[in-house]
Design a protein around this motif. Structure first.
Motif, PDB file in Angstrom:
ATOM      1  N   ASP A  23      44.059  65.013-102.808  1.00 62.02           N
ATOM      2  CA  ASP A  23      44.143  64.827-104.249  1.00 62.02           C
ATOM      3  C   ASP A  23      42.827  65.037-104.982  1.00 62.02           C
ATOM      4  OD1 ASP A  23      42.919  62.530-103.325  1.00 62.02           O
ATOM      5  OD2 ASP A  23      44.166  61.153-104.470  1.00 62.02           O
ATOM      6  N   ASP A  24      41.716  64.617-104.402  1.00 63.86           N
ATOM      7  CA  ASP A  24      40.446  64.706-105.113  1.00 63.86           C
ATOM      8  C   ASP A  24      39.299  64.888-104.127  1.00 63.86           C
ATOM      9  OD1 ASP A  24      38.420  64.620-106.956  1.00 63.86           O
ATOM     10  OD2 ASP A  24      38.523  62.456-107.238  1.00 63.86           O
ATOM     11  N   PRO A  25      38.944  66.132-103.818  1.00 65.98           N
ATOM     12  CA  PRO A  25      37.833  66.347-102.894  1.00 65.98           C
ATOM     13  C   PRO A  25      36.527  65.732-103.397  1.00 65.98           C
ATOM     14  CG  PRO A  25      38.956  68.420-103.361  1.00 65.98           C
ATOM     15  CD  PRO A  25      39.535  67.374-104.259  1.00 65.98           C
ATOM     16  N   ALA A  26      36.400  65.521-104.696  1.00 59.34           N
ATOM     17  CA  ALA A  26      35.180  64.934-105.248  1.00 59.34           C
ATOM     18  C   ALA A  26      34.942  63.522-104.712  1.00 59.34           C
ATOM     19  CB  ALA A  26      35.241  64.917-106.768  1.00 59.34           C
ATOM     20  N   SER A  27      35.991  62.855-104.224  1.00 63.55           N
ATOM     21  CA  SER A  27      35.822  61.507-103.679  1.00 63.55           C
ATOM     22  C   SER A  27      34.951  61.516-102.429  1.00 63.55           C
ATOM     23  CB  SER A  27      37.179  60.861-103.388  1.00 63.55           C
ATOM     24  OG  SER A  27      37.878  61.601-102.408  1.00 63.55           O
ATOM     25  N   LEU A  28      34.713  62.679-101.844  1.00 59.36           N
ATOM     26  CA  LEU A  28      33.803  62.769-100.701  1.00 59.36           C
ATOM     27  C   LEU A  28      32.406  62.303-101.080  1.00 59.36           C
ATOM     28  CD1 LEU A  28      34.949  66.233 -99.345  1.00 59.36           C
ATOM     29  CD2 LEU A  28      35.160  64.056 -98.130  1.00 59.36           C
ATOM     30  N   GLY A  29      32.043  62.443-102.343  1.00 62.44           N
ATOM     31  CA  GLY A  29      30.735  62.024-102.815  1.00 62.44           C
ATOM     32  C   GLY A  29      30.493  60.531-102.721  1.00 62.44           C
ATOM     33  N   SER A  30      31.541  59.749-102.512  1.00 61.68           N
ATOM     34  CA  SER A  30      31.370  58.298-102.411  1.00 61.68           C
ATOM     35  C   SER A  30      30.884  57.861-101.026  1.00 61.68           C
ATOM     36  CB  SER A  30      32.668  57.584-102.765  1.00 61.68           C
ATOM     37  OG  SER A  30      33.655  57.848-101.789  1.00 61.68           O
ATOM     38  N   PHE A  62      34.400  69.790 -93.887  1.00 59.04           N
ATOM     39  CA  PHE A  62      35.550  69.643 -94.766  1.00 59.04           C
ATOM     40  C   PHE A  62      36.114  71.013 -95.075  1.00 59.04           C
ATOM     41  CE2 PHE A  62      37.585  69.494 -98.897  1.00 59.04           C
ATOM     42  CZ  PHE A  62      38.438  68.417 -98.741  1.00 59.04           C
ATOM     43  N   GLY A  63      37.410  71.160 -94.906  1.00 58.07           N
ATOM     44  CA  GLY A  63      38.047  72.431 -95.242  1.00 58.07           C
ATOM     45  C   GLY A  63      39.214  72.746 -94.348  1.00 58.07           C
ATOM     46  N   ASN A  64      39.247  73.999 -93.905  1.00 57.45           N
ATOM     47  CA  ASN A  64      40.298  74.464 -93.020  1.00 57.45           C
ATOM     48  C   ASN A  64      39.671  75.349 -91.955  1.00 57.45           C
ATOM     49  OD1 ASN A  64      42.645  75.192 -91.776  1.00 57.45           O
ATOM     50  ND2 ASN A  64      43.242  76.688 -93.305  1.00 57.45           N
ATOM     51  N   GLY A  65      39.295  74.731 -90.863  1.00 58.99           N
ATOM     52  CA  GLY A  65      38.678  75.468 -89.770  1.00 58.99           C
ATOM     53  C   GLY A  65      39.666  75.889 -88.699  1.00 58.99           C
ATOM     54  N   LEU A 109      38.025  74.132-103.647  1.00 59.41           N
ATOM     55  CA  LEU A 109      37.083  73.156-104.205  1.00 59.41           C
ATOM     56  C   LEU A 109      36.670  73.656-105.580  1.00 59.41           C
ATOM     57  CD1 LEU A 109      34.765  72.597-101.098  1.00 59.41           C
ATOM     58  CD2 LEU A 109      36.519  71.056-101.978  1.00 59.41           C
ATOM     59  N   PRO A 110      36.893  72.878-106.629  1.00 58.66           N
ATOM     60  CA  PRO A 110      36.530  73.335-107.971  1.00 58.66           C
ATOM     61  C   PRO A 110      35.041  73.655-108.094  1.00 58.66           C
ATOM     62  CG  PRO A 110      37.869  71.345-108.087  1.00 58.66           C
ATOM     63  CD  PRO A 110      37.539  71.566-106.648  1.00 58.66           C
ATOM     64  N   ASP A 111      34.184  72.837-107.441  1.00 56.68           N
ATOM     65  CA  ASP A 111      32.736  73.036-107.506  1.00 56.68           C
ATOM     66  C   ASP A 111      32.097  72.233-106.378  1.00 56.68           C
ATOM     67  OD1 ASP A 111      32.396  70.293-108.292  1.00 56.68           O
ATOM     68  OD2 ASP A 111      32.819  70.870-110.358  1.00 56.68           O
ATOM     69  N   LEU A 112      30.769  72.200-106.375  1.00 55.71           N
ATOM     70  CA  LEU A 112      30.040  71.441-105.359  1.00 55.71           C
ATOM     71  C   LEU A 112      29.285  70.247-105.942  1.00 55.71           C
ATOM     72  CD1 LEU A 112      28.644  74.367-103.179  1.00 55.71           C
ATOM     73  CD2 LEU A 112      30.512  72.799-102.634  1.00 55.71           C
ATOM     74  N   THR A 165      37.097  77.235 -97.043  1.00 60.94           N
ATOM     75  CA  THR A 165      37.181  76.744 -98.418  1.00 60.94           C
ATOM     76  C   THR A 165      36.978  77.900 -99.387  1.00 60.94           C
ATOM     77  OG1 THR A 165      34.822  76.196 -98.470  1.00 60.94           O
ATOM     78  CG2 THR A 165      36.334  74.422 -97.887  1.00 60.94           C
ATOM     79  N   ARG A 166      37.502  77.714-100.568  1.00 64.26           N
ATOM     80  CA  ARG A 166      37.247  78.640-101.671  1.00 64.26           C
ATOM     81  C   ARG A 166      36.651  77.797-102.786  1.00 64.26           C
ATOM     82  NH1 ARG A 166      39.842  80.363-106.274  1.00 64.26           N
ATOM     83  NH2 ARG A 166      41.775  79.308-105.762  1.00 64.26           N
ATOM     84  N   ILE A 167      35.389  78.078-103.092  1.00 65.77           N
ATOM     85  CA  ILE A 167      34.673  77.308-104.108  1.00 65.77           C
ATOM     86  C   ILE A 167      34.782  78.069-105.417  1.00 65.77           C
ATOM     87  CG2 ILE A 167      32.473  76.269-104.733  1.00 65.77           C
ATOM     88  CD1 ILE A 167      31.823  76.433-101.638  1.00 65.77           C
TER      89      ILE A 167
END
Length: 160
Positions: free
Chosen positions: A51-58, A67-70, A80-83, A100-102
């Motif tokens: 739902d929210d890859p940005a939560s990785l920042g926590s 993180f992704g599809n290896g 990923l919308p951004d980094l 990943t596609r950034i």
């Protein structure tokens, strides 16, 4: 920490890793992991529906993140919308974003990771100029630039 407690924590983290792998592809949220404030290594594969890859920042104590599809044989990218979400991960030494596609090609948030030693990124053409520019002042990006050069050499040898 006594030895028994250390083993217990290791077992819990191992169970979390195994739980994520068992449900890969159906992982919807990282919320159940947010209570693990001391987590130092995290690998999330096939995170297409997260739902929210940005939560990785926590997970600010992470030293290693994949993180992704290896998965071999899969051509489905994790978008990923951004980094921007990497900026709080100041302890990160290893970052791998396979499959990943950034969307936003700005790689500058990675420069805010003072301990970063290893970086594996997808190698789309849109990153090339930025990677080579950053390689002039960053050892991590110099290594990624070498990966681009190796890819160019391989493409030339294949005649494409």
């Amino acid at each position: 920490m006594i030895e028994g407690q250390r083993n217990c924590v290791q077992i819990i983290v191992e169970e979390v890793r195994v739980g994520i792998e068992r449900h890969s592809g159906s992982l919807l949220s990282l919320a159940p992991l947010t209570g693990l404030r001391n987590l130092t290594e995290l690998s999330v594969d096939q995170a297409h529906r997260l739902d929210d890859p940005a939560s990785l920042g926590s997970f600010t104590r992470l030293t290693s993140l994949e993180f992704g599809n290896g998965s071999l044989g899969s051509d489905k990218s994790v978008v990923l919308p951004d980094l921007e979400w990497v900026r709080p991960l100041k302890e990160l030494r290893t970052l791998a974003l396979p499959g990943t596609r950034i969307v936003d090609p700005d790689l500058s948030p990675l420069l805010d990771l003072p301990r970063l030693e290893q970086l594996r990124l997808p190698l789309p053409r849109q990153f090339r100029k930025q990677v080579f520019d950053l390689a002039e002042t960053s050892k991590v990006f110099a290594n990624v630039a070498t990966q681009y050069e190796d890819l160019d050499t391989w493409r030339t040898s294949m005649g494409s």
